[in-house]
Design an enzyme around this catalytic site. Sequence first.
Site, mmCIF file in Angstrom:
data_model
loop_
_atom_site.group_PDB
_atom_site.id
_atom_site.type_symbol
_atom_site.label_atom_id
_atom_site.label_comp_id
_atom_site.label_asym_id
_atom_site.label_seq_id
_atom_site.Cartn_x
_atom_site.Cartn_y
_atom_site.Cartn_z
ATOM 1 N N ASP A 1 14.950 82.532 122.811
ATOM 2 C CA ASP A 1 15.717 82.881 121.554
ATOM 3 C C ASP A 1 16.812 82.128 120.965
ATOM 4 O O ASP A 1 17.123 80.889 121.713
ATOM 5 C CB ASP A 1 16.230 84.183 122.224
ATOM 6 C CG ASP A 1 17.228 84.921 121.172
ATOM 7 O OD1 ASP A 1 16.758 85.191 120.095
ATOM 8 O OD2 ASP A 1 18.471 85.047 121.491
ATOM 9 N N ASP B 1 19.980 82.796 118.895
ATOM 10 C CA ASP B 1 21.566 83.096 118.910
ATOM 11 C C ASP B 1 21.790 83.656 120.382
ATOM 12 O O ASP B 1 21.229 84.631 120.724
ATOM 13 C CB ASP B 1 21.955 84.170 117.731
ATOM 14 C CG ASP B 1 21.698 83.765 116.335
ATOM 15 O OD1 ASP B 1 22.754 83.431 115.654
ATOM 16 O OD2 ASP B 1 20.701 83.481 115.791
#
Length: 220
Positions: free
Chosen positions: A8, A10
């Site tokens: 992922d 952020d």
Amino acid sequence: MLKTILFDLDGTLLDTAADFTRVLNGMLAEHNLPARQYSEVRTQVSNGARAVVELGFGITPEHPDFQARLEAFLDRYADNLADETSLFEGMDTVLAEIEQRGQQWGIVTNKPSRFTLPLLEQIGLAERCAVAICPDHVTHRKPHAEPILLACSQLNSAVSEGIYIGDHLRDIESGRNAGMATIACRYGYIAEDENIEDWQADHIVDSAQDLGTLLTRLSA
């Protein structure tokens, strides 16, 4: 055999919360509204810009001003993507170790490509990242399996050869839905009332250093 490592973005690979906080507080000051603390904004970043705007202005998406403020926020953020954004401490070492082992790594994010791709360029990761899957590349975003499956397809890698790393429940759900092993990151943008153990990830790490140690062990 661990061939592919997917992140992922952020709150997992990049610490972007300071830039979100700066852009939001700049707008709030113009509307004579009180600034929000970094710690408040941090817990909302993984929920996207809508959640950050909702937090800052105290309005829901149904409010007549919401869309205009969201678009203004996104435009300002696009102009200042990496003023304070950086890899989490120790993450550059993790990536270097992955590359030294001959593994490929990529990104599967719900952050639109309008922001993701220029951000990777500015941070100096675009040439190192083997794939970057954004919501505008798929029909169904996370927690659906489609983004992870598309990443595997583009990398010519079986799901069983990969692992997905994230800091949000939907990341773990997406990995599970795709049939891929998962790692949950306790250092990420997790709300105080969130119990990461409830996500049922295959592994949990407390720092990038812990992540590197785990990936080394899983790659042995």
